[in-house]
Design a protein around this motif. Structure first.
Motif, PDB file in Angstrom:
ATOM      1  N   THR A 169       1.203   3.754   2.977  1.00  0.00           N
ATOM      2  CA  THR A 169       2.462   4.007   3.687  1.00  0.00           C
ATOM      3  C   THR A 169       2.873   2.825   4.567  1.00  0.00           C
ATOM      4  O   THR A 169       4.033   2.720   4.953  1.00  0.00           O
ATOM      5  N   SER A 225       3.375   5.844  -9.061  1.00  0.00           N
ATOM      6  CA  SER A 225       4.646   6.577  -8.968  1.00  0.00           C
ATOM      7  C   SER A 225       4.603   7.976  -9.581  1.00  0.00           C
ATOM      8  O   SER A 225       5.550   8.748  -9.432  1.00  0.00           O
ATOM      9  N   SER A 231       7.637  10.984   1.256  1.00  0.00           N
ATOM     10  CA  SER A 231       8.620  10.483   0.288  1.00  0.00           C
ATOM     11  C   SER A 231       8.886   9.014   0.589  1.00  0.00           C
ATOM     12  O   SER A 231       8.702   8.548   1.713  1.00  0.00           O
ATOM     13  N   THR A 232       9.303   8.262  -0.427  1.00  0.00           N
ATOM     14  CA  THR A 232       9.532   6.832  -0.255  1.00  0.00           C
ATOM     15  C   THR A 232      10.665   6.354  -1.148  1.00  0.00           C
ATOM     16  O   THR A 232      10.897   6.925  -2.218  1.00  0.00           O
ATOM     17  N   ASP A 233      11.350   5.329  -0.703  1.00  0.00           N
ATOM     18  CA  ASP A 233      12.388   4.705  -1.533  1.00  0.00           C
ATOM     19  C   ASP A 233      11.802   3.577  -2.375  1.00  0.00           C
ATOM     20  O   ASP A 233      12.485   3.016  -3.227  1.00  0.00           O
ATOM     21  N   PHE A 234      10.541   3.240  -2.111  1.00  0.00           N
ATOM     22  CA  PHE A 234       9.922   2.110  -2.810  1.00  0.00           C
ATOM     23  C   PHE A 234       9.561   2.433  -4.257  1.00  0.00           C
ATOM     24  O   PHE A 234       9.458   1.537  -5.079  1.00  0.00           O
ATOM     25  N   CYS A 278       4.546  14.644  -4.948  1.00  0.00           N
ATOM     26  CA  CYS A 278       4.601  13.379  -4.234  1.00  0.00           C
ATOM     27  C   CYS A 278       4.048  12.303  -5.166  1.00  0.00           C
ATOM     28  O   CYS A 278       3.178  12.602  -5.998  1.00  0.00           O
ATOM     29  N   LYS A 294       7.519  -3.355   0.171  1.00  0.00           N
ATOM     30  CA  LYS A 294       7.909  -3.056  -1.213  1.00  0.00           C
ATOM     31  C   LYS A 294       7.214  -3.966  -2.224  1.00  0.00           C
ATOM     32  O   LYS A 294       6.816  -3.528  -3.306  1.00  0.00           O
ATOM     33  N   ARG A 324      10.238   4.975  -7.679  1.00  0.00           N
ATOM     34  CA  ARG A 324      10.989   6.016  -8.370  1.00  0.00           C
ATOM     35  C   ARG A 324       9.979   6.924  -9.059  1.00  0.00           C
ATOM     36  O   ARG A 324       9.127   6.444  -9.821  1.00  0.00           O
ATOM     37  N   SER A 325      10.041   8.201  -8.769  1.00  0.00           N
ATOM     38  CA  SER A 325       9.040   9.131  -9.313  1.00  0.00           C
ATOM     39  C   SER A 325       9.012   9.123 -10.832  1.00  0.00           C
ATOM     40  O   SER A 325      10.053   9.057 -11.486  1.00  0.00           O
ATOM     41  N   ASP A 367       5.054  -2.611  -5.252  1.00  0.00           N
ATOM     42  CA  ASP A 367       5.388  -3.009  -6.631  1.00  0.00           C
ATOM     43  C   ASP A 367       4.159  -3.563  -7.356  1.00  0.00           C
ATOM     44  O   ASP A 367       3.959  -3.304  -8.548  1.00  0.00           O
TER      45      ASP A 367
END
Length: 252
Positions: free
Chosen positions: A94, A121, A16-19, A77, A98, A21-22, A102
């Motif tokens: 990984t 994403s 999981s990542t905060d970078f 994921c 960011k 948004r799914s 992006d």
């Protein structure tokens, strides 16, 4: 500039990542249609279709039974992190910051036998369905017949005028793009090892290098063909004599 890669047979959806948004894959309804046919197939059929062991066939039969169009976060994921084969070891998403992630979200697309075309994403579940396998369903003779027009049109719609498409996918997957109907220049790649004065292609190194190029582009915010030609990770250098306008050759 857009970059395409193939998916990988090896997957892990625990990351999981905060970078990112799914998001939901563009062709999720089409994926659900394919899965509705795939779900009915026996392990024996899957073993013969994909030329895999009965153990792997059982595992993928179970995946097909569990597959859903709207998976939970635990079951899925982002595609960028889900595939773990050699291309994605080269990309090593990984470890990217960011800004690089992006860049990939904007420019990187993953071809898929099940999902068609994925953004980094896009949520994916564990699956196995290679584009080149002779999977017949509905009125379609194979997955190319189902996906070619859709994927080509989608790439055209996402790309701006004069944008180039970097083909870092395998022959099996890039065949799903109709080059005659693609409104953009596609750049192909070759990667060679110089051994005892001879150039050799080693498949596992080629796969790794494809991921490295994607990583290089992300880390260096590559926008032009000249930017891509500067690729120099892990000892690779462009061979200007062997390269053409539509084909870049790198040697190490």
């Amino acid at each position: 500039m857009k970059i395409i890669t193939s998916p990988a047979k090896l997957m892990n959806v625990d990351y999981s990542t905060d970078f990112l948004r799914s998001t939901t894959p563009k062709f999720i309804n089409e994926a659900a249609l394919i899965q509705s046919y795939l779900k009915e197939k026996t392990p024996k059929y899957l073993s013969e279709l994909m030329e895999i062991s009965s153990k792997l066939a059982d595992e993928n039969w179970e995946r097909n039974q569990k597959w859903k169009a709207k998976p939970t976060a635990k079951e899925s994921c982002p595609a960028l992190f889900a595939f773990t084969g050699e291309v994605y070891r080269g990309l090593n998403a990984t470890s990217l910051d960011k800004k690089a992630v992006d860049y990939l979200q904007k420019n990187h697309r993953i071809l898929s036998g099940l999902y068609g075309l994925l953004k980094p994403s896009d949520k994916v579940m564990l699956y196995r369905l290679e584009m080149g396998r002779n999977f017949e369903f509905d009125e379609y003779k194979n997955l190319y017949a189902f996906w070619t027009e859709k994927v080509t049109e989608q790439l055209n719609s996402e790309m701006k005028k004069n944008e180039i498409l970097l083909n870092l996918a395998s022959n099996e997957y890039v065949k799903v793009i109709d080059r005659k109907k693609l409104n953009h220049q596609m750049i192909d790649f070759d990667f060679y090892e110089l051994k005892e004065g001879k150039l050799k292609t080693i498949v596992v190194y080629t796969k790794h290098a494809r991921g490295l190029v994607a990583r290089f582009c992300a880390e260096n915010n590559a926008e032009t063909l000249n930017d891509v030609k500067a690729f120099n990770y892990e000892g690779y250098r462009i061979d200007e004599e062997k390269s053409t306008d539509n084909h870049l050759v790198f040697v190490r």
